[in-house]
Design a protein around this motif. Structure first.
Motif, mmCIF file in Angstrom:
data_model
loop_
_atom_site.group_PDB
_atom_site.id
_atom_site.type_symbol
_atom_site.label_atom_id
_atom_site.label_comp_id
_atom_site.label_asym_id
_atom_site.label_seq_id
_atom_site.Cartn_x
_atom_site.Cartn_y
_atom_site.Cartn_z
ATOM 1 N N ALA A 94 -1.528 22.199 36.400
ATOM 2 C CA ALA A 94 -1.560 20.929 37.126
ATOM 3 C C ALA A 94 -1.125 19.759 36.249
ATOM 4 O O ALA A 94 -0.739 18.709 36.736
ATOM 5 N N HIS A 127 5.498 27.146 38.119
ATOM 6 C CA HIS A 127 5.427 26.886 39.556
ATOM 7 C C HIS A 127 6.391 27.765 40.350
ATOM 8 O O HIS A 127 6.522 27.611 41.560
ATOM 9 N N PRO A 166 -0.958 17.231 41.089
ATOM 10 C CA PRO A 166 -1.967 17.942 40.298
ATOM 11 C C PRO A 166 -3.172 18.386 41.136
ATOM 12 O O PRO A 166 -3.698 19.474 40.920
ATOM 13 N N ASP A 167 -3.588 17.564 42.099
ATOM 14 C CA ASP A 167 -4.751 17.938 42.919
ATOM 15 C C ASP A 167 -4.472 19.203 43.715
ATOM 16 O O ASP A 167 -5.308 20.098 43.809
ATOM 17 N N LEU A 169 -2.262 21.511 42.951
ATOM 18 C CA LEU A 169 -2.156 22.643 42.035
ATOM 19 C C LEU A 169 -3.534 23.135 41.602
ATOM 20 O O LEU A 169 -3.776 24.340 41.508
ATOM 21 N N ARG A 170 -4.446 22.194 41.363
ATOM 22 C CA ARG A 170 -5.802 22.597 41.000
ATOM 23 C C ARG A 170 -6.455 23.363 42.135
ATOM 24 O O ARG A 170 -7.089 24.384 41.933
#
Ligand SMILES: [Zn+2]
Length: 225
Positions: A94, A127, A166-167, A169-170
């Motif tokens: 992330a 990714h 990032p959120d 991905l987390r």
């Protein structure tokens, strides 16, 4: 020497060109880079004078044969750096996109080659995005199926996930979702929500339409050995 900003423009044009398979509208570029249109227009004039893009007012813009390798070199740096940061420096997937966005402009192609060598010439970044080779070859798949395109009960392989949020991905990694795994579509709804079984005993994951649309998949039947 190109400025960091110029390199970012060339990269953005490359991505947008690839998505639409057409000349890129300056309005699309302005939206993508979050800048005003007049800023884009004046940058297009500069890049066009230097031979990196073909630009005609009202007709959009495309990379020239001089511009394409510049964009691909930066993309190679970006994706190798992401791989290196996750594999060797214990970064979370992330966090690597923003870090790579900064570093990509400041490493030489020799440095990128050394990273590639150290990593055993990886084909994809964390990714799932393909890493251009040292000769700047890349098979950038045309937008294909996404999680939103499958029927209930179908099993599909996750190919690529968007790298910028990032959120998201987390959330995906907390639920065991990453490129390469096979998931089963448990439910699709008329308003676009997709529920997945990520396999391996993990809980079911519900994804809103926009997210489902942004995750590329490959049908298992179609996959070549
Ligand atoms: Zn990235």
């Amino acid at each position: 020497m190109l400025s960091t900003i110029m390199e970012d423009y060339l990269k953005a044009i490359y991505y947008l060109q690839n998505e639409t398979d057409d000349r890129v509208r300056t309005s699309a570029l302005a939206e993508y880079l979050d800048v005003e249109q007049p800023t884009v227009t004046s940058m297009m004039k500069k890049l066009s004078e230097r031979g990196f893009v073909h630009y005609e007012p009202y007709q959009g813009v495309e990379l020239t044969d001089t511009g394409i390798p510049v964009a691909l070199e930066i993309i190679r740096h970006h994706r190798l750096l992401e791989r290196y940061l996750t594999d060797h420096l214990e970064y979370d997937w992330a966090e690597v996109h923003d870090e790579a966005d900064r570093l990509e402009h400041h490493i030489s192609s020799q440095f990128a080659d050394r990273i590639a060598e150290q990593l055993g010439d990886p084909a994809i970044d964390p990714h799932g995005d393909p890493i251009p080779t040292a000769d700047l070859d890349v098979s950038e798949a045309k937008p294909g199926d996404t999680l939103a395109d499958h029927q209930m009960g179908e099993s599909v392989r996750i190919e690529r996930v968007p790298d910028k949020d990032p959120d998201l991905l987390r959330y995906l990694s907390e639920h065991g979702i990453h490129p390469g795994i096979v998931v089963t579509i448990v439910e699709t709804t008329s308003f676009g929500m997709v529920t997945l079984d990520p396999g391996s005993g993990d809980d079911l994951v519900a994804l809103p339409e926009e997210v489902a649309h942004s995750i590329s998949t490959q049908s298992l039947a179609k996959s070549t050995n």
